[in-house]
Write a protein that holds these residues in place. Structure first.
Motif, PDB file in Angstrom:
ATOM      1  N   THR A  22      -6.564   8.544  -0.315  1.00  0.00           N
ATOM      2  CA  THR A  22      -6.518   8.519  -2.207  1.00  0.00           C
ATOM      3  C   THR A  22      -5.256   7.013  -2.920  1.00  0.00           C
ATOM      4  O   THR A  22      -5.833   6.711  -3.926  1.00  0.00           O
ATOM      5  CB  THR A  22      -5.551   9.612  -2.162  1.00  0.00           C
ATOM      6  N   SER A  23      -4.249   6.624  -2.830  1.00  0.00           N
ATOM      7  CA  SER A  23      -3.804   6.041  -2.689  1.00  0.00           C
ATOM      8  C   SER A  23      -3.732   4.935  -3.111  1.00  0.00           C
ATOM      9  O   SER A  23      -3.841   3.799  -4.197  1.00  0.00           O
ATOM     10  CB  SER A  23      -2.600   6.021  -1.950  1.00  0.00           C
ATOM     11  N   THR A  26      -6.243   5.096  -6.000  1.00  0.00           N
ATOM     12  CA  THR A  26      -5.349   5.234  -6.921  1.00  0.00           C
ATOM     13  C   THR A  26      -5.084   3.582  -8.101  1.00  0.00           C
ATOM     14  O   THR A  26      -5.195   3.345  -8.972  1.00  0.00           O
ATOM     15  CB  THR A  26      -4.678   6.297  -7.048  1.00  0.00           C
ATOM     16  N   ARG A  30      -5.173   1.293 -10.978  1.00  0.00           N
ATOM     17  CA  ARG A  30      -4.579   1.428 -12.079  1.00  0.00           C
ATOM     18  C   ARG A  30      -4.295  -0.396 -12.174  1.00  0.00           C
ATOM     19  O   ARG A  30      -3.781  -0.519 -13.002  1.00  0.00           O
ATOM     20  CB  ARG A  30      -3.126   1.652 -11.287  1.00  0.00           C
TER      21      ARG A  30
END
Length: 119
Positions: A22-23, A26, A30
């Motif tokens: 997830t990190s 994400t 970004r």
């Protein structure tokens, strides 16, 4: 008792994998330009698969040399060391990742998201 410890370790490993996936996805979305995302995700998956292959070979060698206990200690220590070394860079990435104005405007057009800040 061994089954309980094994199940707990598997649960913790699954949680760690979920947080990592997830990190990483994400943060990459970004900070990376849209035109580069496919290449970056391809590289990420390639590094992941290569790491699994190298880890499989090293794990077998460590078990053969020092036994299971030594292999687990070395692998766990390597993961902790990697996390400690990478932490400052990951924190910088998290603070640098600025929201794209176009994306913020799109989200602000949805009534549910109007009160949210850019981050």
């Amino acid at each position: 008792m061994d089954k309980v410890v094994g199940s707990a370790a598997e649960a913790v490993a699954g949680l760690g994998r979920m947080l990592l996936d997830t990190s990483s996805h994400t943060l990459l979305q970004r900070v990376a330009p849209d035109r580069m995302l496919a290449r970056i995700f391809g590289l990420l998956e390639g590094v992941h698969m290569g790491s699994l292959a190298i880890g499989s070979i090293l794990a077998a060698a460590l078990v053969a040399i020092g036994g299971e206990g030594t292999a687990f200690l070395v692998a766990g220590g390597a993961m902790l060391l990697t996390a400690a070394v990478a932490w400052p860079a990951l924190r910088r990435l998290d603070t640098v990742g600025a929201a794209r104005q176009q994306d913020v405007e799109l989200l602000r057009g949805i009534p549910m998201f109007e009160p949210l800040g850019p981050a």
